[in-house]
Design a protein around this motif. Structure first.
Motif, PDB file in Angstrom:
ATOM      1  N   LYS A   1      -3.223 -12.903   8.749  1.00 36.21           N
ATOM      2  CA  LYS A   1      -1.899 -13.522   8.879  1.00 36.21           C
ATOM      3  C   LYS A   1      -1.893 -14.958   8.352  1.00 36.21           C
ATOM      4  N   ASP A   2      -3.071 -15.537   8.128  1.00 35.70           N
ATOM      5  CA  ASP A   2      -3.181 -16.902   7.625  1.00 35.70           C
ATOM      6  C   ASP A   2      -3.454 -16.961   6.118  1.00 35.70           C
ATOM      7  N   ILE A   3      -3.419 -15.815   5.450  1.00 39.15           N
ATOM      8  CA  ILE A   3      -3.637 -15.770   4.005  1.00 39.15           C
ATOM      9  C   ILE A   3      -2.300 -15.473   3.335  1.00 39.15           C
ATOM     10  N   ASN A   4      -1.683 -16.516   2.800  1.00 36.11           N
ATOM     11  CA  ASN A   4      -0.386 -16.399   2.147  1.00 36.11           C
ATOM     12  C   ASN A   4      -0.581 -15.960   0.706  1.00 36.11           C
ATOM     13  N   LEU A   5       0.093 -14.888   0.299  1.00 36.02           N
ATOM     14  CA  LEU A   5      -0.100 -14.328  -1.038  1.00 36.02           C
ATOM     15  C   LEU A   5       0.357 -15.278  -2.139  1.00 36.02           C
ATOM     16  N   GLY A   6       1.458 -15.984  -1.939  1.00 36.11           N
ATOM     17  CA  GLY A   6       1.943 -16.914  -2.949  1.00 36.11           C
ATOM     18  C   GLY A   6       0.984 -18.067  -3.179  1.00 36.11           C
ATOM     19  N   VAL A   7       0.472 -18.625  -2.100  1.00 38.40           N
ATOM     20  CA  VAL A   7      -0.481 -19.728  -2.212  1.00 38.40           C
ATOM     21  C   VAL A   7      -1.742 -19.246  -2.927  1.00 38.40           C
TER      22      VAL A   7
ATOM     23  N   ASP B   1       0.742  -8.661   6.223  1.00 32.57           N
ATOM     24  CA  ASP B   1       1.929  -7.864   5.897  1.00 32.57           C
ATOM     25  C   ASP B   1       1.598  -6.672   5.011  1.00 32.57           C
ATOM     26  N   ILE B   2       0.648  -6.843   4.100  1.00 34.60           N
ATOM     27  CA  ILE B   2       0.367  -5.758   3.156  1.00 34.60           C
ATOM     28  C   ILE B   2      -0.733  -4.809   3.628  1.00 34.60           C
ATOM     29  N   ILE B   3      -1.255  -5.064   4.829  1.00 40.19           N
ATOM     30  CA  ILE B   3      -2.227  -4.121   5.403  1.00 40.19           C
ATOM     31  C   ILE B   3      -1.691  -3.511   6.689  1.00 40.19           C
ATOM     32  N   SER B   4      -0.385  -3.462   6.830  1.00 36.07           N
ATOM     33  CA  SER B   4       0.200  -2.878   8.040  1.00 36.07           C
ATOM     34  C   SER B   4      -0.147  -1.394   8.172  1.00 36.07           C
ATOM     35  N   ASN B   5      -0.460  -0.750   7.050  1.00 37.96           N
ATOM     36  CA  ASN B   5      -0.923   0.649   7.064  1.00 37.96           C
ATOM     37  C   ASN B   5      -2.451   0.687   6.972  1.00 37.96           C
ATOM     38  N   GLU B   6      -3.073  -0.118   7.807  1.00 43.03           N
ATOM     39  CA  GLU B   6      -4.519  -0.347   7.788  1.00 43.03           C
ATOM     40  C   GLU B   6      -5.353   0.931   7.856  1.00 43.03           C
ATOM     41  N   VAL B   7      -4.989   1.860   8.698  1.00 39.34           N
ATOM     42  CA  VAL B   7      -5.764   3.102   8.864  1.00 39.34           C
ATOM     43  C   VAL B   7      -5.752   3.897   7.562  1.00 39.34           C
ATOM     44  N   GLU B   8      -4.590   4.029   6.960  1.00 40.76           N
ATOM     45  CA  GLU B   8      -4.477   4.771   5.690  1.00 40.76           C
ATOM     46  C   GLU B   8      -5.278   4.078   4.586  1.00 40.76           C
ATOM     47  N   LEU B   9      -5.170   2.757   4.496  1.00 41.16           N
ATOM     48  CA  LEU B   9      -5.927   2.021   3.477  1.00 41.16           C
ATOM     49  C   LEU B   9      -7.437   2.192   3.694  1.00 41.16           C
ATOM     50  N   ALA B  10      -7.871   2.056   4.937  1.00 44.04           N
ATOM     51  CA  ALA B  10      -9.299   2.179   5.255  1.00 44.04           C
ATOM     52  C   ALA B  10      -9.833   3.552   4.863  1.00 44.04           C
ATOM     53  N   SER B  11      -9.052   4.596   5.110  1.00 40.54           N
ATOM     54  CA  SER B  11      -9.523   5.947   4.765  1.00 40.54           C
ATOM     55  C   SER B  11      -9.606   6.130   3.246  1.00 40.54           C
TER      56      SER B  11
END
Length: 192
Positions: free
Chosen positions: A73-79, A179-189
Motif C-alpha cells: 500500500k506504500d508503493i505508488n505506481l506513478g512515483v 490495488d493491483i494485487i487485490s486478486n492475490e490468490v489468483e496471481l500467486a497460483s
C-alpha cells in the motif's frame, strides 16, 4: 505512450514479491525470471535499482534473497514509474524533466532551467505529484542547434502532449501495488 520493458519487469517483480505465498521466505531473481520467462541478467539490473530506490530489500549470503522493503500500500505506481522510466519524451521535440532545487530526487537528476508553465508539482519525492515539467528543447540543445521540426518554436502540440502525459501519470499515481494485487490468490497460483 509505451513504457519500457524495464518498467514492465520492475512492476512484475514487485507483484511477484507482493503475492509470494511464503511471506517469511526470501525470493530470488532466478525464481522471478523463471515465473515470467524473462532474462535473469536483465532482471538483475532492475532488482538492483529497485533496491537502491528502497522498494526491495536484499539479504546477502547462502540463505539470502530479496523481499519487498515496503508494504504494497506504500508503493505508488506513478512515483515508481517516474523514478525508473528513462524519459517521457513522446515525440522528438517533446522534452520533460523531473525538476527540483538540489538537482537530485532519489538518484534522479533534473534541470531547474525549465518552463514552469506546465509544472504540476504538488508533493514530495516519495509521494504522488513528483513534478513533470515541459522544458524548452532549444535551451537543452543550445540556441544554435537545428530543431527537428520547423514549427517547434511555435508549436502548441507539445502542450497537448504534456497534458496527456500528465493525465497518464496522474492515473498511475491513483494506484498502489496493493490495488493491483487485490486478486492475490489468483496471481500467486499463476506465478507458482
Amino acid at each position: 505512450m509505451r513504457l519500457t520493458n524495464y518498467s514492465d519487469y520492475a512492476l512484475r517483480s514487485l507483484i511477484y514479491l507482493a503475492v509470494k505465498p511464503e511471506r517469511g521466505v526470501l525470493a530470488n531473481i532466478s525464481d522471478i525470471a523463471h515465473s515470467y520467462d524473462i532474462s535473469k541478467s536483465h532482471l538483475t539490473k532492475i532488482i538492483h535499482q529497485l533496491g537502491q530506490l528502497g522498494y526491495i530489500h536484499s539479504v546477502r549470503g547462502k540463505n539470502g534473497g530479496i523481499r519487498l522493503a515496503r508494504d504494497p500500500k506504500d508503493i505508488n505506481l506513478g512515483v515508481l514509474i517516474k523514478q525508473i522510466e528513462p524519459d517521457f519524451d513522446l515525440v522528438e521535440c517533446f522534452a520533460t524533466t523531473l525538476p527540483n532545487t538540489d538537482n537530485s530526487i532519489n538518484g534522479i537528476t533534473g534541470s531547474t532551467n525549465h518552463d514552469t508553465t506546465y509544472d504540476n508539482s504538488y508533493g514530495e519525492a516519495n509521494t504522488p505529484g513528483l513534478p513533470l515539467t515541459l522544458i524548452d528543447e532549444t535551451a537543452v540543445k543550445g540556441q544554435n542547434a537545428k530543431a527537428g521540426c520547423a514549427i517547434s518554436p511555435a508549436c502548441q502540440l507539445k502542450g497537448v502532449f504534456f497534458e496527456a502525459l500528465t493525465a497518464f501519470i496522474t492515473v498511475l499515481e491513483g494506484y498502489t501495488l496493493a490495488d493491483i494485487i487485490s486478486n492475490e490468490v489468483e496471481l500467486a497460483s499463476l506465478l507458482s
